[in-house]
Design an enzyme around this catalytic site. Structure first.
Site, PDB file in Angstrom:
ATOM      1  CD  GLU A 114      38.433  43.192  50.285  1.00 22.91           C
ATOM      2  OE1 GLU A 114      37.935  42.661  49.279  1.00 22.91           O
ATOM      3  OE2 GLU A 114      39.383  43.976  50.230  1.00 22.91           O
TER       4      GLU A 114
ATOM      5  CE  LYS B 167      41.005  40.820  49.213  1.00 24.44           C
ATOM      6  NZ  LYS B 167      41.060  40.655  47.763  1.00 24.44           N
TER       7      LYS B 167
HETATM    8  P1  13P Z   1      45.172  44.894  47.533  1.00 24.73           P
HETATM    9  O1  13P Z   1      45.880  43.586  47.821  1.00 24.73           O
HETATM   10  O2  13P Z   1      45.864  45.731  46.510  1.00 24.73           O
HETATM   11  O3  13P Z   1      44.805  45.622  48.798  1.00 24.73           O
HETATM   12  O4  13P Z   1      43.819  44.510  46.808  1.00 24.73           O
HETATM   13  C1  13P Z   1      43.075  43.481  47.307  1.00 24.73           C
HETATM   14  C2  13P Z   1      41.650  43.783  47.099  1.00 24.73           C
HETATM   15  O5  13P Z   1      40.959  43.019  46.471  1.00 24.73           O
HETATM   16  C3  13P Z   1      41.109  45.002  47.704  1.00 24.73           C
HETATM   17  O6  13P Z   1      39.707  44.978  47.654  1.00 24.73           O
END
Ligand code: 13P
Length: 342
Positions: free
Chosen positions: A177, A219
């Site tokens: 991510e 992500k």
């Molecule tokens: P949000 O969809 O609220 O951005 O959170 C996703 C997430 O896991 C952020 O690390």
């Protein structure tokens, strides 16, 4: 054999019509969410809230996996069933956030590096024993005229790849991510440029560190105009600029791209995902791994009151269903008015 299992898990997380619930807010972050409804954050209130989400009847039709936090993976439902066991019994794959947060990056004013690599091999082994089959690590980058620096981009990419390699060694699918924050006044073109630089570095490091990308999920942020920009780009432009970046940088071997919502409204996050899928088919599944955009209406409807558990579950079920429709490009804003039984 081990690789085969990783591929299967990664593909199951992006199964047709399904996406991931991010319920891995750290104790500090969930406190902020509870503050918004005037609820005190205690171990029990956090457990009760997660119990509401995880026991929502029928939501497994739309949710493939849930990302848990260290405290949550050790907690149980009101009937005593440990949360990972409860989720697995519904066919939902338990996951775990393993990073220890974004900390100031030395000699880089205003930039961060995500920590948590020390001892990670041991922690992954423990989480696997507790039922986790996938994990998440979030690198964070902000946009300004001078940020992010190449130093910040490469340091976070290196850490993301070290995390991903350790996960695969432990038989856990890493969700990679890299989040380029969309706060600020930047144009969508600047967001595209920065997201592009970040993804190029991430895939270089993953390759160099021998990560099998077919056993990972990406992500990323969507490519947006800054939240405070004038003339913000509309849904079609967001879909086109976002896809442009992923086509350039995300290998076709990656089974899925599961977006974070990053502070967009819940309906915007759904509409953007829908517009991207409407332009498919693509080499990878395009799905969701939303935190706020799946939970915000549920949290509000619940308000911390036991008598509102069903209302909270209805709100969560509805958002999961809307995002499931967006997985195939079949979402329409009129569907928001549907009454949803729980
Ligand atoms: P949000 O969809 O609220 O951005 O959170 C996703 C997430 O896991 C952020 O690390």
């Amino acid at each position: 054999m081990a690789h085969h299992a990783l591929h299967e898990t990664a593909r199951a997380l992006v199964a047709e019509g399904k996406g991931i619930l991010a319920a891995d807010e750290s104790t500090g972050t969930i406190k902020k969410r509870f503050d918004s409804i005037g609820l005190e954050s205690t171990e029990e209130s956090r457990r009760a809230y997660r119990d509401l989400l995880f026991t929502t009847p029928g939501v497994e039709e739309y949710i493939s996996g849930v990302i848990l936090y260290d405290e949550t993976i050790r907690q149980s439902s009101s009937d005593g069933t440990p949360f990972p066991e409860l989720l697995a019994s519904k066919g939902i794959i338990p996951g775990i956030k393993v990073d220890e947060g974004a900390k100031p990056l030395a000699r880089a004013e205003g930039e961060t590096v995500t920590e948590g690599l020390d001892g990670l091999r041991t922690r992954l082994e423990e989480y696997r024993g507790l039922g986790a089959r996938f994990a998440k690590w979030r690198g964070v980058y902000s946009i300004s005229e001078t940020k992010p620096s190449e130093y910040c981009i490469w340091t976070n990419a290196h850490a993301l790849a070290r995390y991903a390699a350790l996960c695969q060694e432990a038989g856990i699918v890493p969700i990679v991510e890299p989040e380029v924050l969309q706060d600020g006044t930047h144009t969508i073109e600047r967001s595209e440029f920065v997201t592009s630089r970040v993804l190029a570095a991430v895939y270089t490091e993953l390759f160099d560190q021998r990560v099998d990308v077919a056993g990972t999920l990406l992500k990323p942020n969507m490519v947006l105009s800054g939240y405070d920009a004038s003339n913000r780009a509309g849904v079609d432009k967001v879909a086109e600029q976002s896809l442009h970046v992923y086509y350039k940088h995300v290998p076709a071997a990656v089974p899925g791209v599961v977006f974070l919502s990053g502070g967009q409204s819940d309906e915007d996050a759904t509409a953007h995902l829908n517009a991207m899928n409407a332009r498919g088919p693509h080499p990878w599944e395009l799905s969701f791994s939303y935190g706020r955009a799946l939970q915000a209406p549920a949290l509000k409807a619940w308000g911390g009151k036991p008598e509102n558990v069903e209302a909270g579950q209805r709100a969560y079920y509805h958002r999961a269903k809307m995002n499931s429709a967006a997985r195939t490009g079949m979402y329409a804003p009129e569907m928001e008015r549907e009454a949803v039984p729980v």
